[in-house]
Write a protein that holds these residues in place. Structure first.
Motif, PDB file in Angstrom:
ATOM      1  N   TYR A 163       2.210   7.075 -21.160  1.00  0.00           N
ATOM      2  CA  TYR A 163       3.613   6.759 -20.689  1.00  0.00           C
ATOM      3  C   TYR A 163       4.047   7.743 -19.532  1.00  0.00           C
ATOM      4  N   GLU A 164       4.725   6.981 -18.546  1.00  0.00           N
ATOM      5  CA  GLU A 164       5.325   7.961 -17.480  1.00  0.00           C
ATOM      6  C   GLU A 164       6.322   7.098 -16.806  1.00  0.00           C
ATOM      7  N   THR A 165       7.442   7.822 -16.320  1.00  0.00           N
ATOM      8  CA  THR A 165       8.391   7.341 -15.378  1.00  0.00           C
ATOM      9  C   THR A 165       8.360   8.055 -14.025  1.00  0.00           C
ATOM     10  N   TRP A 167       1.636   0.838  -7.156  1.00  0.00           N
ATOM     11  CA  TRP A 167       0.062   0.932  -6.626  1.00  0.00           C
ATOM     12  C   TRP A 167      -0.521   2.066  -7.602  1.00  0.00           C
ATOM     13  N   ASP A 168       0.372   2.816  -8.281  1.00  0.00           N
ATOM     14  CA  ASP A 168      -0.383   3.900  -9.385  1.00  0.00           C
ATOM     15  C   ASP A 168      -0.875   3.135 -10.534  1.00  0.00           C
ATOM     16  N   PHE A 169      -0.387   1.738 -11.016  1.00  0.00           N
ATOM     17  CA  PHE A 169      -0.746   1.412 -12.179  1.00  0.00           C
ATOM     18  C   PHE A 169      -0.984  -0.170 -12.208  1.00  0.00           C
ATOM     19  N   SER A 217       0.389  11.864 -20.559  1.00  0.00           N
ATOM     20  CA  SER A 217       1.442  11.855 -19.671  1.00  0.00           C
ATOM     21  C   SER A 217       1.535  12.700 -18.677  1.00  0.00           C
ATOM     22  N   GLU A 218       2.486  12.971 -17.582  1.00  0.00           N
ATOM     23  CA  GLU A 218       2.528  13.616 -16.413  1.00  0.00           C
ATOM     24  C   GLU A 218       3.878  14.245 -16.255  1.00  0.00           C
ATOM     25  N   PHE A 219       3.886  15.358 -15.573  1.00  0.00           N
ATOM     26  CA  PHE A 219       5.164  16.052 -15.221  1.00  0.00           C
ATOM     27  C   PHE A 219       5.856  15.148 -13.842  1.00  0.00           C
ATOM     28  N   GLY A 220       4.999  14.342 -13.288  1.00  0.00           N
ATOM     29  CA  GLY A 220       5.486  13.622 -11.995  1.00  0.00           C
ATOM     30  C   GLY A 220       5.708  14.493 -10.815  1.00  0.00           C
ATOM     31  N   SER A 221       6.239  13.769  -9.823  1.00  0.00           N
ATOM     32  CA  SER A 221       6.691  14.609  -8.779  1.00  0.00           C
ATOM     33  C   SER A 221       8.019  14.781  -8.249  1.00  0.00           C
ATOM     34  N   THR A 222       8.770  14.804  -9.206  1.00  0.00           N
ATOM     35  CA  THR A 222      10.189  15.326  -8.828  1.00  0.00           C
ATOM     36  C   THR A 222      10.331  16.575  -9.559  1.00  0.00           C
ATOM     37  N   GLY A 224      -3.673  13.957 -14.278  1.00  0.00           N
ATOM     38  CA  GLY A 224      -3.099  14.153 -12.935  1.00  0.00           C
ATOM     39  C   GLY A 224      -3.188  12.845 -12.080  1.00  0.00           C
ATOM     40  N   SER A 225      -3.440  11.689 -12.881  1.00  0.00           N
ATOM     41  CA  SER A 225      -3.686  10.280 -12.026  1.00  0.00           C
ATOM     42  C   SER A 225      -3.126   9.449 -13.065  1.00  0.00           C
ATOM     43  N   ALA A 226      -2.286   8.650 -12.830  1.00  0.00           N
ATOM     44  CA  ALA A 226      -1.672   7.687 -13.582  1.00  0.00           C
ATOM     45  C   ALA A 226      -2.997   6.618 -13.863  1.00  0.00           C
ATOM     46  N   ALA A 227      -3.648   6.046 -13.008  1.00  0.00           N
ATOM     47  CA  ALA A 227      -4.717   5.243 -13.200  1.00  0.00           C
ATOM     48  C   ALA A 227      -5.828   5.778 -14.012  1.00  0.00           C
ATOM     49  N   GLY A 233       0.904  -1.349   0.110  1.00  0.00           N
ATOM     50  CA  GLY A 233      -0.079   0.033   0.046  1.00  0.00           C
ATOM     51  C   GLY A 233       0.859   1.373  -0.047  1.00  0.00           C
ATOM     52  N   GLU A 234       0.471   2.243  -0.996  1.00  0.00           N
ATOM     53  CA  GLU A 234       1.084   3.447  -0.952  1.00  0.00           C
ATOM     54  C   GLU A 234       1.667   4.137   0.389  1.00  0.00           C
ATOM     55  N   GLU A 235       0.553   4.039   1.222  1.00  0.00           N
ATOM     56  CA  GLU A 235       0.885   4.733   2.723  1.00  0.00           C
ATOM     57  C   GLU A 235       1.654   3.888   3.666  1.00  0.00           C
ATOM     58  N   ILE A 277      -2.556  -1.605  -3.333  1.00  0.00           N
ATOM     59  CA  ILE A 277      -3.379  -0.458  -3.024  1.00  0.00           C
ATOM     60  C   ILE A 277      -2.741   0.906  -3.203  1.00  0.00           C
ATOM     61  N   ASP A 278      -3.587   1.934  -3.907  1.00  0.00           N
ATOM     62  CA  ASP A 278      -3.226   3.222  -3.854  1.00  0.00           C
ATOM     63  C   ASP A 278      -4.580   3.951  -3.443  1.00  0.00           C
ATOM     64  N   PRO A 279      -4.407   4.457  -2.205  1.00  0.00           N
ATOM     65  CA  PRO A 279      -6.029   4.870  -1.600  1.00  0.00           C
ATOM     66  C   PRO A 279      -6.580   6.141  -2.319  1.00  0.00           C
ATOM     67  N   VAL A 280      -5.473   7.094  -2.741  1.00  0.00           N
ATOM     68  CA  VAL A 280      -6.049   8.194  -3.600  1.00  0.00           C
ATOM     69  C   VAL A 280      -4.877   8.370  -4.526  1.00  0.00           C
ATOM     70  N   ASP A 281      -5.255   8.084  -5.685  1.00  0.00           N
ATOM     71  CA  ASP A 281      -4.361   8.243  -6.840  1.00  0.00           C
ATOM     72  C   ASP A 281      -4.672   9.463  -7.443  1.00  0.00           C
ATOM     73  N   GLY A 282      -3.679  10.527  -7.509  1.00  0.00           N
ATOM     74  CA  GLY A 282      -4.155  11.955  -7.695  1.00  0.00           C
ATOM     75  C   GLY A 282      -4.358  12.819  -6.613  1.00  0.00           C
ATOM     76  N   THR A 283      -3.454  12.618  -5.575  1.00  0.00           N
ATOM     77  CA  THR A 283      -3.553  13.112  -4.689  1.00  0.00           C
ATOM     78  C   THR A 283      -3.563  14.790  -4.619  1.00  0.00           C
ATOM     79  N   THR A 284      -2.610  15.151  -5.501  1.00  0.00           N
ATOM     80  CA  THR A 284      -2.613  16.730  -6.035  1.00  0.00           C
ATOM     81  C   THR A 284      -3.806  17.200  -6.415  1.00  0.00           C
TER      82      THR A 284
HETATM   83  C1  LIP Z   1       0.728  10.427  -8.784  1.00  0.00           C
HETATM   84  C2  LIP Z   1       0.445   9.929 -10.221  1.00  0.00           C
HETATM   85  C3  LIP Z   1       0.781  10.757 -11.161  1.00  0.00           C
HETATM   86  C4  LIP Z   1       2.136  11.212 -10.961  1.00  0.00           C
HETATM   87  C5  LIP Z   1       2.322  11.705  -9.651  1.00  0.00           C
HETATM   88  C6  LIP Z   1       1.885  10.924  -8.477  1.00  0.00           C
HETATM   89  P1  LIP Z   1      -0.335   9.850  -6.380  1.00  0.00           P
HETATM   90  O1  LIP Z   1       0.198   9.488  -7.853  1.00  0.00           O
HETATM   91  O2  LIP Z   1      -0.868   9.123 -10.451  1.00  0.00           O
HETATM   92  O3  LIP Z   1       0.630  10.128 -12.531  1.00  0.00           O
HETATM   93  O4  LIP Z   1       2.639  11.966 -12.118  1.00  0.00           O
HETATM   94  O5  LIP Z   1       3.666  12.208  -9.507  1.00  0.00           O
HETATM   95  O6  LIP Z   1       2.735   9.726  -8.361  1.00  0.00           O
HETATM   96  O7  LIP Z   1       0.714  10.141  -5.519  1.00  0.00           O
HETATM   97  O8  LIP Z   1      -1.386  10.964  -6.412  1.00  0.00           O
HETATM   98  O9  LIP Z   1      -0.829   8.603  -5.884  1.00  0.00           O
END
Ligand code: LIP
Length: 277
Positions: A212-214, A219-221, A161-166, A194-197, A69-71, A89-96
């Motif tokens: 695509y995303e790196t 848990w995201d996918f 795609s996404e910009f990611g969290s780095t 904003g959500s991989a899923a 689980g993510e958390e 488990i990803d409880p909330v994918d797209g937390t931002t």
């Molecule tokens: C998010 C992913 C998204 C990625 C974010 C983050 P979270 O998952 O779904 O694709 O760009 O950086 O990882 O953290 O909201 O479960």
């Protein structure tokens, strides 16, 4: 023969719906936002509450099953996929999105046995869309069968795609350089929910040809990977090999030709694997 995991899948759907109600209610209220790996990697009490709810309920029903689980991983638990039945488990994918009220937020439950994904449940709870996929039995959204797009020409496609969290400048250079190359193929458009899923569910539903995303995590996918393949799509690594759940990289597409075309444009890099000791 009866499906040995039907009961688990039904339970996952019921739990995702229950968790989704919690998430929806929380969007209306003030929330305490905390940080994880970076100042843009957010977590809330709802993420933690939802994961606890899912794990406690599954443990009661299936006491021998394992969890990633993510958390729980953020709290120090190991991220190891064994042959045991494992709920990812990803409880909330797209937390931002959740924190900002941007309406693409999903509760994700993947399930693997012998390291093979058996089913995936992605509940896009603000939209009230329940996506499900069961190995060998198809993918559905709110009960309607999903089918990927039949487009074979990348220049007639939408890519997500996404910009990611780095915000590491070297990584950002690769992210932008890849996006530039993909855009200039040219494609019809580049999108990101904003959500991989949810991006992957859009591939399954045929509204996006590829994603695509790196930098994402298993848990995201995990859950949405089953949904994509059961809707007729393909999954691969960003360098073209088979998808590796622990590698933090994925390409999901409607077909092999489009997936391979995207791979050609990706400036690949390898973040620390999810299962790194
Ligand atoms: C998010 C992913 C998204 C990625 C974010 C983050 P979270 O998952 O779904 O694709 O760009 O950086 O990882 O953290 O909201 O479960």
């Amino acid at each position: 023969m009866a499906d040995p995991w039907q009961d688990a899948m039904d339970h996952a759907v019921a739990l995702a719906r229950k968790a989704g109600t919690l998430v929806r209610d929380a969007v209306q209220n003030d929330m305490k936002v905390m940080l994880k790996s970076t100042s843009v990697d957010l977590v809330t009490q709802t993420d933690q509450k939802v994961e606890k709810l899912i794990i406690e309920s599954v443990t009661k029903k299936f006491p021998t099953h394992c969890f990633i689980g993510e958390e729980s991983v953020a709290a120090g638990e190991a991220c190891v996929l064994t042959d045991s039945p494992t709920w990812i488990i990803d409880p909330v994918d797209g937390t931002t999105n959740f924190v900002h009220g941007y309406p693409f937020v999903a509760v994700c439950i993947g399930f693997a046995v012998n390291k093979q994904l058996e089913f995936g449940v992605v509940y896009s709870c603000i939209e009230d869309k329940m996506y499900t996929g069961r190995k060998g039995k198809g993918a559905f959204c709110n009960g309607e069968a999903l089918q990927v797009s039949d487009q074979r020409d990348i220049t007639q496609s939408i890519v997500a795609s996404e910009f990611g969290s780095t915000r590491d400048p070297e990584v950002m250079d690769k992210v932008f350089s890849t996006m530039r190359k993909v855009l200039c193929l040219p494609v019809h458009g580049l999108r990101g929910a904003g959500s991989a899923a949810i991006n992957m569910c859009h591939v399954a539903a045929g509204s996006v040809e590829a994603y695509y995303e790196t930098g994402i995590h298993c848990w995201d996918f995990a859950a949405s990977a089953v949904i994509v393949s059961e809707a007729g799509g393909v999954l691969m690594d960003v360098e073209g090999g088979p998808m590796d759940l622990m590698s933090r990289r994925v390409v999901a597409a409607n077909c092999q030709v489009i997936a391979e075309r995207i791979v050609k444009e990706i400036d690949a890099f390898q973040p620390t694997r999810d299962d790194a000791a």
